[in-house]
Design a protein around this motif. Structure first.
Motif, PDB file in Angstrom:
ATOM      1  N   ASP A 121       0.864  -1.193   0.000  1.00  0.00           N
ATOM      2  CA  ASP A 121       0.000   0.000   0.000  1.00  0.00           C
ATOM      3  C   ASP A 121       0.893   1.232   0.000  1.00  0.00           C
ATOM      4  O   ASP A 121       1.688   1.430   0.916  1.00  0.00           O
ATOM      5  CB  ASP A 121      -0.901  -0.034   1.239  1.00  0.00           C
TER       6      ASP A 121
ATOM      7  N   ASP B 252      -3.244   7.373  -3.451  1.00  0.00           N
ATOM      8  CA  ASP B 252      -3.243   6.266  -2.476  1.00  0.00           C
ATOM      9  C   ASP B 252      -3.771   5.017  -3.178  1.00  0.00           C
ATOM     10  O   ASP B 252      -4.912   5.009  -3.652  1.00  0.00           O
ATOM     11  CB  ASP B 252      -4.146   6.679  -1.305  1.00  0.00           C
ATOM     12  N   THR B 253      -2.946   3.974  -3.253  1.00  0.00           N
ATOM     13  CA  THR B 253      -3.384   2.747  -3.926  1.00  0.00           C
ATOM     14  C   THR B 253      -2.626   1.555  -3.375  1.00  0.00           C
ATOM     15  O   THR B 253      -1.497   1.688  -2.885  1.00  0.00           O
ATOM     16  CB  THR B 253      -3.174   2.854  -5.458  1.00  0.00           C
TER      17      THR B 253
ATOM     18  N   GLU C 192      -6.785  -1.344  -3.239  1.00  0.00           N
ATOM     19  CA  GLU C 192      -7.220   0.048  -3.057  1.00  0.00           C
ATOM     20  C   GLU C 192      -7.013   0.865  -4.323  1.00  0.00           C
ATOM     21  O   GLU C 192      -5.953   0.815  -4.942  1.00  0.00           O
ATOM     22  CB  GLU C 192      -6.423   0.713  -1.912  1.00  0.00           C
TER      23      GLU C 192
ATOM     24  N   GLU D  58     -11.187   0.645  -0.502  1.00  0.00           N
ATOM     25  CA  GLU D  58     -10.062  -0.212  -0.112  1.00  0.00           C
ATOM     26  C   GLU D  58     -10.486  -1.340   0.824  1.00  0.00           C
ATOM     27  O   GLU D  58     -10.038  -1.412   1.970  1.00  0.00           O
ATOM     28  CB  GLU D  58      -8.955   0.636   0.519  1.00  0.00           C
TER      29      GLU D  58
ATOM     30  N   THR E  53       1.284   5.550  -0.653  1.00  0.00           N
ATOM     31  CA  THR E  53       0.661   6.863  -0.789  1.00  0.00           C
ATOM     32  C   THR E  53       1.765   7.880  -1.047  1.00  0.00           C
ATOM     33  O   THR E  53       2.681   8.037  -0.229  1.00  0.00           O
ATOM     34  CB  THR E  53      -0.117   7.249   0.477  1.00  0.00           C
TER      35      THR E  53
HETATM   36 CO    CO Z   1      -3.531   3.091   1.083  1.00  0.00          CO
END
Ligand code: CO
Ligand code: MF3
Ligand code: CO
Length: 266
Positions: free
Chosen positions: A101, A112-113, A239, A208, A103
């Motif tokens: 994860d 953010d992913t 996410e 997410e 950001t």
């Molecule tokens: Co995140």
């Protein structure tokens, strides 16, 4: 709750930040394999953000109220770790599943992913959990449009994940995002259709879902950050950061290496 509607300039900045976050995952993907430590991934990510992208790692020293500063540039959540796993010296091994994860902050905007990765060959259950979680996220993304309710997102995820015999983590949710990392609204991954905030063009938030193979309960570790399943069952999460457009949605966290969405008529 005050939910910001982004300006065109904000949206342009969020597109860049979202793409860069996704490109960071693309860059890390080849190294996420047997024998590497999660600290190695963190170091590579930090160097790429600071040295190549000229982005700021949003998680590094992130300290929301009641938390110690987060000590790394990304989160690595392996197997029964639900989220916020702190990178460490343990090597990834065949059969592990891991969520990475990231950001990034670019020109003040956050992208953010997160994605799941298989280390070597996953068990049948692990593969199913990861695939169901991915489809749950995408089914939720596809309900995003002006006039839809936040509860539609939660209900979609809940129906799909629980329909496959999995459970949904309740304590963590998606979130508005922009010039701040975590903004209103809270985007729950369970709920009732037709309830909650009505979506409007210009809203940007993450979806997410954290889905457990066993029971939904979680536990926090003594490091102050790492969240694990109480029953030690596997947990998966994906996410994306999503913009509400006049006609539907735009996924901001996409790049060349983004896994394709699942087929729509499944
Ligand atoms: Co995140
Ligand atoms: N990236 C996570 C999210 O999706 C937040 C991580 S905060 C950290 O909201 F401090 F744990 F890194
Ligand atoms: Co998020």
């Amino acid at each position: 709750m005050s939910v910001e509607l982004k300006t065109e300039a904000d949206i342009a900045g969020m597109r860049v930040a979202g793409r860069l976050a996704s490109e960071l995952l693309d860059f890390l993907t080849p190294m996420i394999a047997t024998g590497i430590t999660t600290k190695d991934i963190d170091r590579a990510a930090h160097d790429y953000m600071v040295g190549v992208q000229k982005t700021v790692p949003a998680t590094l020293n992130y300290a929301p109220p009641g938390h110690s500063p987060y000590p790394a540039s990304l989160c690595t959540s392996v197997n029964h770790v639900v989220c916020h796993g702190i990178p460490g010296e343990k090597k990834l091994k065949d059969g592990d599943i891991i969520n990475v994860d990231v950001t990034v902050i670019k020109d003040g905007y956050h992208g953010d992913t997160s994605r799941m990765f298989f280390i070597g060959k996953p068990s049948i259950q692990a593969r199913r959990l990861v695939e169901v979680t991915y489809e749950a996220m995408w089914r939720a993304i596809r309900v995003v449009r002006p006039g839809a309710h936040l509860g539609d997102i939660g209900a979609t995820i809940q129906k799909f994940a629980e329909g496959h015999g999995f459970s949904i983590v309740r304590e963590f949710c998606g979130h508005g995002i922009g010039s701040r990392f975590h903004e209103d609204p809270q985007v729950l991954h369970y709920g009732r259709a037709g309830t909650g905030l009505k979506l409007q063009p210009g809203m940007i938030f993450t979806i997410e879902p954290m889905i457990n193979a066993g029971r939904p309960g979680i536990r926090g570790l003594a490091d102050g950050w790492t969240i694990v399943t109480a029953d030690h069952s596997l947990s998966a999460q994906w996410e994306h950061t999503v913009l509400v457009t006049p006609t539907g949605y735009e996924v901001l966290t996409q790049s060349a290496g983004t896994p394709p969405p699942p087929p729509e008529n499944a």
